[in-house]
Write an enzyme that holds these catalytic residues in place. Structure first.
Site, PDB file in Angstrom:
ATOM      1  N   SER A  95       0.808  -1.225   0.000  1.00  0.00           N
ATOM      2  CA  SER A  95       0.000   0.000   0.000  1.00  0.00           C
ATOM      3  C   SER A  95       0.837   1.270   0.000  1.00  0.00           C
ATOM      4  O   SER A  95       0.289   2.364  -0.053  1.00  0.00           O
ATOM      5  CB  SER A  95      -0.939   0.008   1.216  1.00  0.00           C
ATOM      6  OG  SER A  95      -1.943  -0.968   1.077  1.00  0.00           O
TER       7      SER A  95
ATOM      8  N   LEU B 206       2.663   2.790   2.405  1.00  0.00           N
ATOM      9  CA  LEU B 206       2.275   3.624   3.536  1.00  0.00           C
ATOM     10  C   LEU B 206       3.424   4.371   4.196  1.00  0.00           C
ATOM     11  O   LEU B 206       3.193   5.317   4.944  1.00  0.00           O
ATOM     12  CB  LEU B 206       1.597   2.745   4.601  1.00  0.00           C
ATOM     13  CG  LEU B 206       0.309   2.031   4.176  1.00  0.00           C
ATOM     14  CD1 LEU B 206      -0.120   1.054   5.265  1.00  0.00           C
ATOM     15  CD2 LEU B 206      -0.794   3.030   3.880  1.00  0.00           C
TER      16      LEU B 206
ATOM     17  N   VAL C  46      11.946   4.046   0.741  1.00  0.00           N
ATOM     18  CA  VAL C  46      11.957   4.102  -0.717  1.00  0.00           C
ATOM     19  C   VAL C  46      11.319   2.860  -1.322  1.00  0.00           C
ATOM     20  O   VAL C  46      10.532   2.943  -2.276  1.00  0.00           O
ATOM     21  CB  VAL C  46      13.394   4.292  -1.240  1.00  0.00           C
ATOM     22  CG1 VAL C  46      13.431   4.202  -2.764  1.00  0.00           C
ATOM     23  CG2 VAL C  46      13.946   5.637  -0.778  1.00  0.00           C
ATOM     24  N   ALA C  47      11.620   1.687  -0.785  1.00  0.00           N
ATOM     25  CA  ALA C  47      11.058   0.452  -1.333  1.00  0.00           C
ATOM     26  C   ALA C  47       9.547   0.428  -1.191  1.00  0.00           C
ATOM     27  O   ALA C  47       8.825   0.048  -2.121  1.00  0.00           O
ATOM     28  CB  ALA C  47      11.679  -0.759  -0.648  1.00  0.00           C
TER      29      ALA C  47
ATOM     30  N   ASN D  33      11.114  -3.243  15.104  1.00  0.00           N
ATOM     31  CA  ASN D  33      10.420  -2.053  15.597  1.00  0.00           C
ATOM     32  C   ASN D  33       9.473  -2.348  16.749  1.00  0.00           C
ATOM     33  O   ASN D  33       8.814  -1.439  17.240  1.00  0.00           O
ATOM     34  CB  ASN D  33       9.613  -1.403  14.469  1.00  0.00           C
ATOM     35  CG  ASN D  33      10.461  -0.990  13.292  1.00  0.00           C
ATOM     36  OD1 ASN D  33      10.264  -1.484  12.183  1.00  0.00           O
ATOM     37  ND2 ASN D  33      11.414  -0.101  13.511  1.00  0.00           N
TER      38      ASN D  33
ATOM     39  N   HIS E 268      -0.368   3.655  10.584  1.00  0.00           N
ATOM     40  CA  HIS E 268      -0.512   2.202  10.466  1.00  0.00           C
ATOM     41  C   HIS E 268       0.343   1.456  11.481  1.00  0.00           C
ATOM     42  O   HIS E 268      -0.004   0.349  11.888  1.00  0.00           O
ATOM     43  CB  HIS E 268      -0.197   1.736   9.031  1.00  0.00           C
ATOM     44  CG  HIS E 268       1.230   1.876   8.614  1.00  0.00           C
ATOM     45  ND1 HIS E 268       1.811   3.091   8.346  1.00  0.00           N
ATOM     46  CD2 HIS E 268       2.204   0.954   8.395  1.00  0.00           C
ATOM     47  CE1 HIS E 268       3.064   2.909   7.974  1.00  0.00           C
ATOM     48  NE2 HIS E 268       3.336   1.628   8.006  1.00  0.00           N
TER      49      HIS E 268
ATOM     50  N   GLU F 141      10.967   4.240  17.642  1.00  0.00           N
ATOM     51  CA  GLU F 141      10.830   3.205  16.614  1.00  0.00           C
ATOM     52  C   GLU F 141      11.483   1.886  17.031  1.00  0.00           C
ATOM     53  O   GLU F 141      11.713   1.004  16.198  1.00  0.00           O
ATOM     54  CB  GLU F 141      11.436   3.706  15.299  1.00  0.00           C
ATOM     55  CG  GLU F 141      10.793   4.971  14.774  1.00  0.00           C
ATOM     56  CD  GLU F 141       9.506   4.720  13.995  1.00  0.00           C
ATOM     57  OE1 GLU F 141       9.508   3.849  13.118  1.00  0.00           O
ATOM     58  OE2 GLU F 141       8.504   5.400  14.270  1.00  0.00           O
TER      59      GLU F 141
ATOM     60  N   ARG G 259      12.455   9.846  12.323  1.00  0.00           N
ATOM     61  CA  ARG G 259      11.426   9.166  13.111  1.00  0.00           C
ATOM     62  C   ARG G 259      11.772   8.992  14.588  1.00  0.00           C
ATOM     63  O   ARG G 259      10.880   8.892  15.422  1.00  0.00           O
ATOM     64  CB  ARG G 259      11.154   7.786  12.505  1.00  0.00           C
ATOM     65  CG  ARG G 259      10.651   7.827  11.074  1.00  0.00           C
ATOM     66  CD  ARG G 259      10.198   6.444  10.642  1.00  0.00           C
ATOM     67  NE  ARG G 259       9.859   6.381   9.237  1.00  0.00           N
ATOM     68  CZ  ARG G 259       9.401   5.287   8.636  1.00  0.00           C
ATOM     69  NH1 ARG G 259       9.257   4.183   9.343  1.00  0.00           N
ATOM     70  NH2 ARG G 259       9.121   5.300   7.350  1.00  0.00           N
TER      71      ARG G 259
ATOM     72  N   HIS H 193      15.540   4.154   9.282  1.00  0.00           N
ATOM     73  CA  HIS H 193      15.990   3.645  10.574  1.00  0.00           C
ATOM     74  C   HIS H 193      17.500   3.405  10.507  1.00  0.00           C
ATOM     75  O   HIS H 193      18.051   3.127   9.435  1.00  0.00           O
ATOM     76  CB  HIS H 193      15.306   2.312  10.930  1.00  0.00           C
ATOM     77  CG  HIS H 193      13.848   2.432  11.211  1.00  0.00           C
ATOM     78  ND1 HIS H 193      12.916   1.538  10.743  1.00  0.00           N
ATOM     79  CD2 HIS H 193      13.152   3.341  11.925  1.00  0.00           C
ATOM     80  CE1 HIS H 193      11.716   1.879  11.148  1.00  0.00           C
ATOM     81  NE2 HIS H 193      11.836   2.971  11.869  1.00  0.00           N
TER      82      HIS H 193
ATOM     83  N   CYS I  12      15.183  -6.293   9.747  1.00  0.00           N
ATOM     84  CA  CYS I  12      13.874  -5.751  10.120  1.00  0.00           C
ATOM     85  C   CYS I  12      12.967  -6.834  10.681  1.00  0.00           C
ATOM     86  O   CYS I  12      12.120  -6.572  11.529  1.00  0.00           O
ATOM     87  CB  CYS I  12      13.191  -5.132   8.904  1.00  0.00           C
ATOM     88  SG  CYS I  12      13.826  -3.513   8.399  1.00  0.00           S
TER      89      CYS I  12
END
Length: 449
Positions: free
Chosen positions: A19, A21, A26-27, A110, A137, A174, A217, A253, A372
């Site tokens: 989506s 969001l 970038v990805a 995160n 989100h 984060e 962030r 991040h 991640c």
């Protein structure tokens, strides 16, 4: 005490979709609108976990969030039956619907910040769920994350759970994606490197140093607050500002441009605003010699670092003192990055002796690599024995989870499919079964009434 690092990977949820969001990722922005394959995504994540388990690393599992989050839609004024709520959201606020269906909790780096008992004054493992307030989100995640962590790490004599920081821009947190623990070995006292993008209450000696294109962030104030919650003193902490040019290049991040393990810090030249000061402070506070592995911009550009996720890799300790770097397949596809891995890392004066390539393409298209996908939790043998439920991966659990995914997950999901009420029903059925497989009890809103 036989301390080991357990990597708790997030299971990819049934609503995995593209989506777009995440502003600054970038990805995620590039792949917005593509058709996703939730089944393949979940199986890719499980395959990575299984391969590392087979190689002798301790591997854990964390469940996904309840999605779509119908409670969030109702709080925003959408009323009626579940079907009506979804239909209205799709027609009146499609971006909000996409947000409440996000499977972003798969990126458990995160989920929280963790301090091992070896560093804590009270001898317990400390957890603070991240508030993730910088995006709607992800802001929806902390309540369930806190319940999941409290359900698994339940023994109050061994585990301490702290409140989420106030969900305001000043304390934007984060989680472990901006935190690295450095030490001689997992069971020894360590130094905690917290990386922030901005200061909320003034810029100190560098006024106005901030990214211009994408938001920062993590705040310094949030990192400091987490360290205080966990009882860490000045001698145990280093606070470093992320380079604003890196943030503007898509390094949302710190774990997109830096990874540490034991005494090794693998980082890009543009990772920190004041690189030398960070290294000097780490050297002064570490009880063991720091091993910095610096990748210059001439070898890997910021664009290649972001595109390949070279630094969003898992750096794992081996019994013989060497380390293994687990990289996404995109690193092998980038000539400059792959050459750097061979020439600079494997041939250099550092413990990194092996590079493993893993296919996590479904996650990568949304901006999440191997690092991640996992929350690192250092646990003693007794602490591992005190875990609740079946969350440490073994062959039996892997088989059950694979079969569970095959039963419940779709192999095609476009953003337009998110309004399908059948998808919501499928997701709840799957998650209810998952909590029984993992034996963690009721953790989801629909299970708690």
């Amino acid at each position: 005490m036989n301390y080991r690092e357990v990597n708790f990977d997030g299971l990819v949820g049934p609503t995995h979709n593209y989506s777009g969001l995440a502003l600054g990722n970038v990805a995620s922005m590039t792949h917005e609108g593509l058709v996703a394959n939730p089944r393949e995504a979940a199986l890719q994540g499980l395959a990575k976990m299984k391969s590392l388990m087979d190689a002798g690393y301790a591997q854990g599992v964390l469940p996904p969030q309840q999605r779509p989050d119908l409670g969030a839609l109702r709080a925003l004024g959408f009323t009626g039956s579940d079907e009506r709520v979804l239909a209205r959201a799709a027609g009146e606020a499609p971006q909000v619907l996409r947000a409440v269906c996000s499977a972003s909790s798969m990126w458990t780096a995160n989920a929280a910040t963790v301090t091992p008992s070896a560093d804590a004054a009270d001898g317990r493992v400390h957890f603070t769920p991240a508030n993730l307030q910088s995006s709607f989100h992800r802001f929806l995640e902390p309540a369930t994350t806190g319940r999941v962590l409290a359900a698994i790490f339940r023994d109050p004599s061994r585990f301490a759970h702290h409140s989420v920081l106030p969900a305001t821009p000043a304390f934007s947190d984060e989680g472990a994606a901006n935190h690295t623990r450095l030490t001689g070995s997992h069971g020894e006292p360590g130094v905690h490197l917290y990386v922030y993008g901005r200061q909320a209450f003034g810029w100190g000696s560098e006024p106005g140093v901030a990214p211009r294109r994408f938001p920062a962030r993590q705040t310094l104030e949030a990192s400091q607050a987490v360290a205080r919650q966990h009882g860490l003193g000045e001698s145990q902490t280093v606070f470093a500002q992320q380079h604003p040019d890196a943030i503007d290049a898509g390094v949302f991040h710190n774990d997109v441009i830096c990874v540490g393990n034991g005494p090794v810090l693998l980082y890009h030249e543009m990772a920190f605003l004041n690189e030398q000061a960070v290294l000097d402070e780490l050297r002064a506070k570490l009880a063991t010699p720091l091993i910095p592995v610096r990748v210059p911009v001439e070898a890997v550009s910021l664009a290649d670092a972001v595109g390949s996720y070279l630094f969003n890799s898992q750096l794992l300790s081996n019994p013989d003192g060497t380390m293994t770097l687990v990289v996404p397949g995109e690193c092998q596809e980038n000539e400059a990055v792959w050459r750097t891995l061979q020439d600079l890392l494997l041939a250099g004066p550092n413990p990194i002796g092996e590079v493993l390539v893993k296919d996590v393409k479904q996650s990568m298209r949304n901006g999440g690599g191997p690092a991640c996908l996992r929350l690192r939790v250092v646990l003693s043998e007794a602490e591992r024995g005190a875990l609740t439920g079946r969350v440490l991966l073994d062959d039996a659990l892997y088989g059950e989870l694979t079969a569970w995914v095959e039963r419940h997950y779709r192999d095609r999901l476009a953003p337009a499919d998110l309004a399908d009420p059948q998808l919501a029903a499928e997701s709840l059925t799957a998650l209810d079964e998952l909590t029984r497989i993992l034996a963690i009890g009721a953790v989801y809103p629909f299970q708690l009434g």
